[in-house]
Design a protein around this motif. Sequence first.
Motif: not given
Length: 908
Positions: A274-279, A291-296, A591-608
Amino acid sequence: MTGFPGGAVCRSFCVDMRELLPLFPKPSRYAGIEDGVRRKNPADVRLTIALAFPDTYDVGMSYLGQKILYGVVNSRPHWLAERVMAPEREVAAVLRARNAPLCTLESDTPLAKTNCLAFSVTHELCYTNILYMLDLSGIPLRTADRPQCLTACPLVICGGGALLSAEPLAPFIDIMVLGDGEEALPDLLCLLEKALETDWPRRRMLEESRFIPGVYVPSFFADPADPGEPPIPLFADYTRPARRIVANLDDAPYPVRQITPVGAVHNRLSLEIARGCTRGCRFCHAGMVYRPARERAIPDILTLLRDCLTRTGFDEVSFLSLSAGDFSALKGLCLAALDRCAAEQISLCLPSLRVGSIDDEILERMADLRRTGITLAPEAGSQRLRDVINKGVTEEALLLHAQKLLEHGWRQVKLYFMFGLPTETDDDLAAIAELCRKVRDAAHGGPRMTVTAAIAPFVPKPFTPFQWEAQIPIEEMRRRTDLLRKLFTKQKCLKLRWHEPAMCLLEGILSRADRRMADVVEKAYKNGAIFCSWADNFDLAPWLDALGECALDARACTGPRVPGAPLPWSHLEAGVSEDFLLRERARALDPAGAKITGDCRYGACRRCGACDTGAAPSLLARADAKSIGNRLVLPQRDQFAHSPTLDDHGRLVCRTRPNRPPRIAVPLTVKAATYRVWHTKTAGSAFLSQLELQAMLDRALRRAGLPLAFSRGFHPLPLLSFGRALPVGVESLAEWFIVTLRAPLDPRDIADRLAVLPSGMKLVSVEQLSEAGRIKPAPAEKFRLRLAEGDPGAEARCFEDFAAQPAVTYMRKTKTGLRSVDIRPVLHCWSASIAPFRGESPQAGGSPAPAVTFVADWRMLYLSPLAFCCAVLAPLGTEAALRPRLRLVKTAQLYTGEDIRKASCKGA
């Protein structure tokens, strides 16, 4: 250091590099004898390209990108790609002393005589090595100094993962290829072939190349008025070169016929799955710009696995990806591949696994073959800081992964951490040591895991959410390193390894530099700064001196950048938008605490910005109009997280088992027949050490399809044994090895299959042995010797004087120090002749080169035949002076008294 005179033409040389092999350390790295190298008739070649890796052979031959491009170029019948690596300092000193150029490995062609010199740039610390290789080739360092005639000096290009922010290389490189090279490089070479046919000047070639997607011509962008800003485009139609992308990995060419290296850091078959990572790790340059993630597809991978193993003979396979554990069909792939591997005793490696990314069944099958090293990357010790960097790893998942390793027999693991990350405190550092202790004790009273923690200072990288952050000063790096060292002191089963802070400081200086840093790179090189990624070669002083000469401050170079302000790389399109990076930075530093951004490979598009979406097209437009986006084998992973087993106190339970050896199929251990194979070891193969020879033969026998029998134990190996080892550089017409097979074959069948022996190793005969067991080395051997230079006949006079003495004392190195021995009994007999040496033409004037034939009797004492010859020839010079001139060939092994008697000659 360089001695480079500059000017507009390539420097000329007197000697070929291949002639100097006896003077090089590790000469086998320069002999070009590996299986899989491509050789073509020069009359058929219209374009030659040297694929250059700016590091040593062992590192370069581990790099998959060069292997892919080697196959792509050589698939064209009229193009020829050859390799060249950065020579060690000792080799460079020999080249300069003998006025010899740096040449390609395959044909010993000087780099200045190729049509294109293409560097792979994988990290910033290799910048000076590029200048080092240009200098050794006699090629002007700067583009502006190279001749306009393309036949007078090669086109100098580069590609690789570090080029989206390589402005310090701008004055030295004609063309940079951004992104995936499988498509861009052939397009560029087609244009170069046209330029050579029609006699374009270099400037015309550069102008035409700007229309190829993925091509960046640095000289077509002027230096900005304000330092730190992006360069200014000189062409209205060429303002924002973009990274080129292979949209579908199944369409990308992949080399089935790979070169099997003499030695490499990773000496195994690498298959890119595979090439690319969306973590979305916020510190990771590769995770953003690939990006994007491409699997053979799995069928393609399994076909490649079969064909590559058949053609290479490797005994280990590595599935490569930025995050191999995230491959959607990893379980199905691994189980199918492991069936093939188990049948041939081939191990499978999944490097740098993500925590929790492989399940029990995969681990169990891998353990049954061979327990290769396991590296996990938590990156930070505390959950708070892992959330800041968006790592997406929990402590519970890490401990569960460690327990699964213990259950399947692993007793060692390597954990990778960074320090100096944004918002880090000393409490976060203390959490690293605490997390390592928890992993060590994951079995709760069972066997302990040996944990090696590898730590490195954080380096802000372009095109990441942390590209605007400051790097901590070197004094703070050292303080935090010392703090971690104290936390690991006297901790059983815990080890700490750390990167040199000064080296990471330099990486930070270069990673976000503008074009002003080019002068620093050149000055540092001329002050001796090469191999800067090697700790034993690293010296920060030349860089600090160069920075001072250029009125630049290291602290300012590693300081913070203003979010939203122009950056030195803002004129290049990487595929991730600045808006996305700023959003991720804000989520990290909330300041309220770091927020996690999910993996767009299996979840919502993050508009990168990397993919074509309904809202907007990809920032990486393609000429063929193919859609760009994540391409997965399965819509969801075929592995599922295992629920942890808890005891009555809520603690994780680990069911460990004895640390038994890997399982090996019983049929593989059957010893059906044993054979002795006689062969030559001449030309380039004479420079193989015994360990290198053994590894190359192992792969050759696998390529031959022989049914090898294997040993048992923790490291099952083919049953191979050898005769007395030859010194490096000594040739032989009479060498042998013994191989045991699990099924008997006719010796003639074995001989036919062994056409795959390495270059310089010609099969002589195959004999089946009636009994298995160790064969004693020959008590005497016959040699032929000649000196390449000097007084003809001097060798014979030395042998005559040596034979006339009743005893000759020689100081021999032993484990306990020097020991005097009498080496006169070694010389059984000798004679002089003027017969031509094997493979040599007569000397000028038609007279054959004089030589000495002698028999060495090893019954009382064995000594390296090379050392023995130098002792005999001592009146002609020191051993260091004689060895490069001395050619020694073993012509026979003498086993019986009758053989030795028949060999009697003058001086017996």
